[in-house]
Design a protein around this motif. Sequence first.
Motif, PDB file in Angstrom:
ATOM      1  N   ARG A 193      13.627  -2.707   3.565  1.00  0.00           N
ATOM      2  CA  ARG A 193      13.304  -1.412   4.135  1.00  0.00           C
ATOM      3  C   ARG A 193      14.092  -0.322   3.427  1.00  0.00           C
ATOM      4  NH1 ARG A 193      14.482  -2.117  10.378  1.00  0.00           N
ATOM      5  NH2 ARG A 193      16.401  -2.943   9.472  1.00  0.00           N
ATOM      6  N   ALA A 194      13.399   0.738   3.045  1.00  0.00           N
ATOM      7  CA  ALA A 194      14.085   1.841   2.386  1.00  0.00           C
ATOM      8  C   ALA A 194      14.946   2.582   3.400  1.00  0.00           C
ATOM      9  CB  ALA A 194      13.062   2.797   1.781  1.00  0.00           C
ATOM     10  N   PRO A 195      16.176   2.941   3.025  1.00  0.00           N
ATOM     11  CA  PRO A 195      17.023   3.708   3.948  1.00  0.00           C
ATOM     12  C   PRO A 195      16.356   5.022   4.330  1.00  0.00           C
ATOM     13  CG  PRO A 195      18.283   2.931   2.056  1.00  0.00           C
ATOM     14  CD  PRO A 195      16.852   2.678   1.745  1.00  0.00           C
ATOM     15  N   ARG A 196      16.489   5.418   5.581  1.00  0.00           N
ATOM     16  CA  ARG A 196      15.869   6.638   6.090  1.00  0.00           C
ATOM     17  C   ARG A 196      16.884   7.775   6.115  1.00  0.00           C
ATOM     18  NH1 ARG A 196      10.340   7.698   6.780  1.00  0.00           N
ATOM     19  NH2 ARG A 196       9.305   5.690   6.988  1.00  0.00           N
ATOM     20  N   SER A 197      16.493   8.904   5.582  1.00  0.00           N
ATOM     21  CA  SER A 197      17.328  10.093   5.605  1.00  0.00           C
ATOM     22  C   SER A 197      16.705  11.112   6.548  1.00  0.00           C
ATOM     23  CB  SER A 197      17.430  10.677   4.197  1.00  0.00           C
ATOM     24  OG  SER A 197      18.077  11.923   4.204  1.00  0.00           O
ATOM     25  N   ILE A 198      17.541  11.927   7.172  1.00  0.00           N
ATOM     26  CA  ILE A 198      17.053  12.984   8.056  1.00  0.00           C
ATOM     27  C   ILE A 198      16.857  14.242   7.216  1.00  0.00           C
ATOM     28  CG2 ILE A 198      17.485  14.300  10.156  1.00  0.00           C
ATOM     29  CD1 ILE A 198      19.402  12.127  11.060  1.00  0.00           C
ATOM     30  N   PRO A 199      15.645  14.768   7.116  1.00  0.00           N
ATOM     31  CA  PRO A 199      15.439  16.009   6.349  1.00  0.00           C
ATOM     32  C   PRO A 199      16.323  17.137   6.879  1.00  0.00           C
ATOM     33  CG  PRO A 199      13.334  15.000   6.940  1.00  0.00           C
ATOM     34  CD  PRO A 199      14.394  14.251   7.692  1.00  0.00           C
ATOM     35  N   ASP A 200      16.706  18.047   5.986  1.00  0.00           N
ATOM     36  CA  ASP A 200      17.653  19.094   6.358  1.00  0.00           C
ATOM     37  C   ASP A 200      17.177  19.926   7.538  1.00  0.00           C
ATOM     38  OD1 ASP A 200      19.300  18.231   4.373  1.00  0.00           O
ATOM     39  OD2 ASP A 200      18.755  19.782   2.925  1.00  0.00           O
ATOM     40  N   ARG A 332      22.277  12.710   0.117  1.00  0.00           N
ATOM     41  CA  ARG A 332      22.736  14.028  -0.331  1.00  0.00           C
ATOM     42  C   ARG A 332      23.701  13.901  -1.502  1.00  0.00           C
ATOM     43  NH1 ARG A 332      24.031  17.294   5.345  1.00  0.00           N
ATOM     44  NH2 ARG A 332      21.851  17.513   6.056  1.00  0.00           N
ATOM     45  N   MET A 333      24.634  12.964  -1.416  1.00  0.00           N
ATOM     46  CA  MET A 333      25.602  12.803  -2.499  1.00  0.00           C
ATOM     47  C   MET A 333      24.944  12.246  -3.756  1.00  0.00           C
ATOM     48  SD  MET A 333      29.115  11.502  -0.586  1.00  0.00           S
ATOM     49  CE  MET A 333      28.333  10.285   0.479  1.00  0.00           C
ATOM     50  N   ALA A 334      24.035  11.284  -3.594  1.00  0.00           N
ATOM     51  CA  ALA A 334      23.403  10.658  -4.754  1.00  0.00           C
ATOM     52  C   ALA A 334      22.517  11.632  -5.517  1.00  0.00           C
ATOM     53  CB  ALA A 334      22.581   9.449  -4.314  1.00  0.00           C
ATOM     54  N   ARG A 335      22.038  12.682  -4.850  1.00  0.00           N
ATOM     55  CA  ARG A 335      21.172  13.656  -5.501  1.00  0.00           C
ATOM     56  C   ARG A 335      21.926  14.868  -6.037  1.00  0.00           C
ATOM     57  NH1 ARG A 335      18.046  10.395  -3.289  1.00  0.00           N
ATOM     58  NH2 ARG A 335      15.789  10.344  -3.571  1.00  0.00           N
ATOM     59  N   ASP A 336      23.235  14.842  -5.916  1.00  0.00           N
ATOM     60  CA  ASP A 336      24.051  15.906  -6.487  1.00  0.00           C
ATOM     61  C   ASP A 336      24.343  15.555  -7.948  1.00  0.00           C
ATOM     62  OD1 ASP A 336      25.929  17.758  -7.263  1.00  0.00           O
ATOM     63  OD2 ASP A 336      27.159  17.572  -5.456  1.00  0.00           O
ATOM     64  N   PRO A 337      23.821  16.339  -8.910  1.00  0.00           N
ATOM     65  CA  PRO A 337      24.016  15.982 -10.329  1.00  0.00           C
ATOM     66  C   PRO A 337      25.473  16.013 -10.765  1.00  0.00           C
ATOM     67  CG  PRO A 337      23.074  18.191 -10.116  1.00  0.00           C
ATOM     68  CD  PRO A 337      23.058  17.586  -8.751  1.00  0.00           C
ATOM     69  N   ASN A 338      26.331  16.685  -9.991  1.00  0.00           N
ATOM     70  CA  ASN A 338      27.741  16.771 -10.361  1.00  0.00           C
ATOM     71  C   ASN A 338      28.583  15.665  -9.737  1.00  0.00           C
ATOM     72  OD1 ASN A 338      27.433  19.206 -11.897  1.00  0.00           O
ATOM     73  ND2 ASN A 338      27.266  20.343  -9.965  1.00  0.00           N
ATOM     74  N   HIS A 352      28.979  -3.402  -4.161  1.00  0.00           N
ATOM     75  CA  HIS A 352      28.169  -3.517  -5.375  1.00  0.00           C
ATOM     76  C   HIS A 352      27.453  -2.196  -5.638  1.00  0.00           C
ATOM     77  CE1 HIS A 352      28.901  -7.839  -5.268  1.00  0.00           C
ATOM     78  NE2 HIS A 352      28.507  -7.838  -4.006  1.00  0.00           N
ATOM     79  N   LEU A 353      27.423  -1.795  -6.897  1.00  0.00           N
ATOM     80  CA  LEU A 353      26.755  -0.557  -7.276  1.00  0.00           C
ATOM     81  C   LEU A 353      25.259  -0.633  -7.012  1.00  0.00           C
ATOM     82  CD1 LEU A 353      27.307   2.225  -8.522  1.00  0.00           C
ATOM     83  CD2 LEU A 353      26.807   1.230 -10.768  1.00  0.00           C
ATOM     84  N   SER A 354      24.693  -1.849  -7.054  1.00  0.00           N
ATOM     85  CA  SER A 354      23.257  -2.002  -6.815  1.00  0.00           C
ATOM     86  C   SER A 354      22.870  -1.530  -5.414  1.00  0.00           C
ATOM     87  CB  SER A 354      22.841  -3.461  -7.013  1.00  0.00           C
ATOM     88  OG  SER A 354      23.578  -4.309  -6.147  1.00  0.00           O
ATOM     89  N   THR A 355      23.786  -1.661  -4.460  1.00  0.00           N
ATOM     90  CA  THR A 355      23.514  -1.165  -3.108  1.00  0.00           C
ATOM     91  C   THR A 355      23.426   0.352  -3.108  1.00  0.00           C
ATOM     92  OG1 THR A 355      24.726  -3.049  -2.201  1.00  0.00           O
ATOM     93  CG2 THR A 355      24.267  -1.222  -0.705  1.00  0.00           C
ATOM     94  N   THR A 356      24.336   0.997  -3.815  1.00  0.00           N
ATOM     95  CA  THR A 356      24.330   2.461  -3.879  1.00  0.00           C
ATOM     96  C   THR A 356      23.097   2.973  -4.608  1.00  0.00           C
ATOM     97  OG1 THR A 356      26.738   2.250  -4.076  1.00  0.00           O
ATOM     98  CG2 THR A 356      25.808   4.442  -4.375  1.00  0.00           C
ATOM     99  N   LEU A 360      18.959   6.277  -5.021  1.00  0.00           N
ATOM    100  CA  LEU A 360      18.326   7.001  -6.118  1.00  0.00           C
ATOM    101  C   LEU A 360      16.806   6.921  -6.017  1.00  0.00           C
ATOM    102  CD1 LEU A 360      20.577   5.940  -9.147  1.00  0.00           C
ATOM    103  CD2 LEU A 360      20.696   8.041  -7.790  1.00  0.00           C
ATOM    104  N   ASN A 361      16.300   6.015  -5.190  1.00  0.00           N
ATOM    105  CA  ASN A 361      14.858   5.896  -5.008  1.00  0.00           C
ATOM    106  C   ASN A 361      14.326   7.116  -4.271  1.00  0.00           C
ATOM    107  OD1 ASN A 361      14.918   3.336  -6.186  1.00  0.00           O
ATOM    108  ND2 ASN A 361      15.284   2.333  -4.226  1.00  0.00           N
ATOM    109  N   PRO A 362      13.060   7.458  -4.512  1.00  0.00           N
ATOM    110  CA  PRO A 362      12.500   8.634  -3.830  1.00  0.00           C
ATOM    111  C   PRO A 362      12.444   8.423  -2.328  1.00  0.00           C
ATOM    112  CG  PRO A 362      10.783   7.393  -4.972  1.00  0.00           C
ATOM    113  CD  PRO A 362      12.085   6.818  -5.417  1.00  0.00           C
ATOM    114  N   LEU A 363      12.622   9.511  -1.591  1.00  0.00           N
ATOM    115  CA  LEU A 363      12.536   9.455  -0.145  1.00  0.00           C
ATOM    116  C   LEU A 363      11.100   9.238   0.299  1.00  0.00           C
ATOM    117  CD1 LEU A 363      14.885  12.456   0.655  1.00  0.00           C
ATOM    118  CD2 LEU A 363      15.354  10.080   1.180  1.00  0.00           C
TER     119      LEU A 363
END
Length: 412
Positions: A193-200, A332-338, A352-356, A360-363
Amino acid sequence: MIERHGEGRDLRSLDVPRVGSLLETSDVWEPYRLLDPAGTVVEPVAVYLKDLQGIGRPATTQRSYGMDLLRWFRFLWAVEVPWDQATRDEARDFSRWIQISDKPNRASAPATAVPNPVTGKAGPGRKYAPATRGHSESVLRGFYDFHRDVGSGPMVNPFPLVRCGSRAHAHHNPMDLHRNERSGLYRPRPVQRAPRSIPDEKFNEVFAQLGSNRDRALVAFWVSTGARASELLGAHYGDADPGQQLITVIRKGTRAIQQLPASPDAFVWLRLYQAQMHGLVPTRVDDPLWWTLRRPFTALSYHAAYRMFSRANAALGANWSLHDLRHTAAYRMARDPNMSLTDVQWVLGHAHLSTTQLYLNPLTEDVIAQALAHHARVAAGTVTATTIPKDGPSPLSYRPEALNILFGEGTA
């Protein structure tokens, strides 16, 4: 009379009463006890829970394992099989029963999980989820492995691993990584299951429903630190450091102590909450940071925090969970280019980095919005099919000679 042998057992007519219980004791040495229908402690489970504590599993894990064991023992009491005489027949029938039977007190729930119209998350259905069944299988196999090793249980684990003649991952996608290990024979196939984010904009609406400075501080910390709900609720008064904008938590799995950076507004809400509670609760460095808001003041529990967030959700008709706040922080953090992905991994405490990389997958909501916009462009005639020749067939049509072959009316 219930048939005690698996071959003749009729699961259709089997009634599994909700007898026995998992008792919370408030005793740090024995946080939970499994009681049989007569109210007597189930000793094999008590010994196993002590072993879990010995290897460093927290009380929350003991509760989770205890609930799985209670479900198993209720099944064994119903089929009249002692726990140490259970065989693969009982394990097989239990796996069938938990897969097909309805959960208790779920008669009014839909037969299948239905996505929430606000969040898109599937709500609970009447059946046990694959994740619940998989967790149960792992717990029960570990329970019998423990008693086999110490010599107090059957020599053959009722919950076996896959047969040696077959491969555990024979049909896996070769592009997906997996551990080279055998899995449980009765373990259901995991559902990714893709993780669910709450839109701003929705998060702002939920935040507006929170009724106290304490609740606003909690949610602001969760959504800015990415800490798990239990990690933040376990913080002490001295763990908050407004000067450095850090809060210290104990990680759930490793039990490591880690300082997490939080947003400035989280500390603003925390200060307002502390001013409100000044003189009402103790403020020594090792006292709880989060308290109930009514007398008698006690440390805020996970279930109380869960109900608080559920009430805010209900006002919007949503079903986001406390863990979705962690997902929101991660996205939010993963989509910050900085901010590098390894930094995000450190903040989230992933091994594991694979979890993080999942973040990066699209919402889901972004993909749905893009697909709906595509369909709107097609309907408006603004999509150019550059790969289709001008004099070629429509992409949704078939050549007549192909249809003739299909329906046996001729040859091409």
